[in-house]
Write an enzyme that holds these catalytic residues in place. Structure first.
Site, short mmCIF file in Angstrom:
data_model
loop_
_atom_site.label_atom_id
_atom_site.label_comp_id
_atom_site.label_asym_id
_atom_site.label_seq_id
_atom_site.Cartn_x
_atom_site.Cartn_y
_atom_site.Cartn_z
N ARG A 37 8.41 48.83 8.69
CA ARG A 37 8.64 48.27 7.36
C ARG A 37 10.10 47.84 7.15
O ARG A 37 10.38 46.89 6.42
CB ARG A 37 8.23 49.27 6.28
CG ARG A 37 6.72 49.43 6.16
CD ARG A 37 6.34 50.36 5.03
NE ARG A 37 4.90 50.32 4.79
CZ ARG A 37 4.29 50.97 3.81
NH1 ARG A 37 5.00 51.73 2.99
NH2 ARG A 37 2.98 50.87 3.66
N LYS A 198 -14.84 56.87 4.05
CA LYS A 198 -15.62 56.91 2.83
C LYS A 198 -15.86 55.51 2.25
O LYS A 198 -14.92 54.76 2.04
CB LYS A 198 -14.95 57.79 1.78
CG LYS A 198 -14.82 59.25 2.20
CD LYS A 198 -14.16 60.08 1.11
CE LYS A 198 -14.10 61.55 1.49
NZ LYS A 198 -13.47 62.38 0.42
N GLY A 351 -2.33 51.07 6.70
CA GLY A 351 -1.32 51.78 7.48
C GLY A 351 -1.87 52.46 8.71
O GLY A 351 -1.28 52.41 9.79
N GLY A 374 -2.47 50.56 0.04
CA GLY A 374 -3.24 50.37 -1.19
C GLY A 374 -3.14 48.96 -1.74
O GLY A 374 -4.10 48.42 -2.29
#
Length: 396
Positions: A37, A198, A351, A374
């Protein structure tokens, strides 16, 4: 989504540039483990320096929750940035107070400094007016290059963008261009691969992509919830019982949308998901009652690879197995290598998956590896990101 203005659309020379970045990098024992990053922000910083900007870098680091935490100070980040730029990057003693103002005023054209961890201030995450005002007072223009934090309406990502001329940095523009291209004008066929544990965490992405893609592959443990929706047994695999009805409706939605929703045809299973544990490959309808699915099998990898080879665009979010364990990373590895070999425009987000591609050694052969976690998910869900919406539109 309207195109956003960038650093080439505003005057920079001699001005104080408040640059929001996302340097929230993993560290162990005070050492940066992955500086991806930080490296990703260098082109923006170099462009601002070349044009005579006085650059004030703002980042969060960890979750100090509005309190000073010596373990989360930004000094290691500033040192690494300085190494990449071959300069010294001093750190202000605060994140917007008198010390910051004094340091910023002392900068010459082309100089770079960094504010202390912005999340040490309790008003950062509440988008407080006091902090917004203090940040606006030390900048003449605002540049947001922190795509990974663009889904947060915080003082340094959204609030200050309403006080200063606000534009996108090079990285932010690249993220919007590549992810926006997937949703708005992809080369066809468009293939999506969504992995993870999930379905509840990827529901918005799956629903938004169903109406846009030609083929949608689902992998990882979430596939087991869909197996249950189809009436099959899944042994001790992770399943979300409260999402089985949702999986049924998604299968119906896929048929209505004309999308080819595909599930793994075979799985790697084990009784103990630990390194060195015995495992075997079984068909998706034959998961033993005492075993759990931990990776996609070789037939699935072959079929996913064929989808990548014939695709115009591939977007991939989430690993296909427990990639942290080498024995259960073969599915993710195989598909990653196939995608790297393909001629498709490839966009990879998340990530965990980005780290996996780095470890496999194919990240540099992917068209775009998103720096967002996110934020990437919410963008692919079709949601408005506050940190993006606050930037100036190119046609305004």
């Amino acid at each position: 989504m309207k195109a956003k203005k960038g650093i080439d659309d505003i005057a920079i020379g001699g001005r104080r540039v408040l640059l929001r970045v996302d340097f929230n990098v993993p560290m162990e024992g005070g050492r940066i483990v992955d500086d991806r990053r930080i490296r990703a922000a260098v082109p923006t910083i170099e462009a601002l320096r070349e044009r005579g900007g006085r650059v004030v870098v703002v980042t969060h680091f960890g979750r100090p929750r509005g309190r000073v935490d010596d373990a989360l100070r930004v000094a290691p980040l500033a040192r690494r940035l300085g190494e990449l730029l071959d300069i010294v990057v001093p750190v202000a003693g605060d994140s917007g107070g008198d010390g910051s103002l004094a340091m910023v005023e002392s900068l010459c054209q082309g100089d770079v400094c960094m504010l202390e961890n912005i999340r040490f201030d309790p008003e950062e995450e509440t988008n407080g007016e006091r902090l917004v005002g203090r940040l606006a007072a030390i900048g003449d223009v605002y540049v947001n290059d922190a795509f990974g934090a663009a889904h947060r309406a915080h003082a340094s990502t959204e609030g200050v963008a309403h006080r200063l001329p606000a534009v996108a940095g090079r990285l932010m523009q690249r993220e919007l261009e590549m992810l926006g291209g997937v949703l708005e004008a992809p080369r066809r066929p468009l293939v999506a691969i969504v992995g993870g544990a999930k379905i509840s965490s990827k529901l918005g992405v799956v629903r938004n992509l169903l109406s846009r893609v030609d083929t949608l592959w689902l992998g990882g443990a979430m596939a087991c919830t869909f197996y249950r929706a189809l009436g099959e047994e899944t042994g001790t695999s992770l399943v979300e019982p409260d999402q089985i009805d949702t999986a049924v409706s998604l299968l119906e939605e896929a048929r209505g949308a004309g999308a080819d929703l595909r599930l793994p045809v075979d799985m790697v299973v084990t009784t103990t998901p630990q390194p060195g544990a015995p495992s075997e490959v079984v068909a998706w309808k034959a998961i033993p009652p005492d075993m759990a699915a931990v990776d996609v099998g070789p037939d699935t990898v072959r079929q996913m690879a064929e989808s990548c080879a014939s695709a115009g665009t591939v977007v991939w979010n989430g690993p296909l197995g427990i990639y942290e364990i080498e024995d259960f990373a073969r599915g993710t590895r195989g598909v990653a290598e196939a995608l790297a070999e393909s001629s498709a425009t490839s966009v990879v987000g998340g990530g965990d998956l980005a780290a996996a591609l780095d470890s496999i050694g194919v990240a540099d052969r992917i068209t775009h590896v998103s720096t967002g976690g996110g934020a990437t998910l919410e963008f692919l869900e079709g949601r408005v990101l506050p940190g993006v919406a606050a930037l100036l539109d190119r046609d305004s």
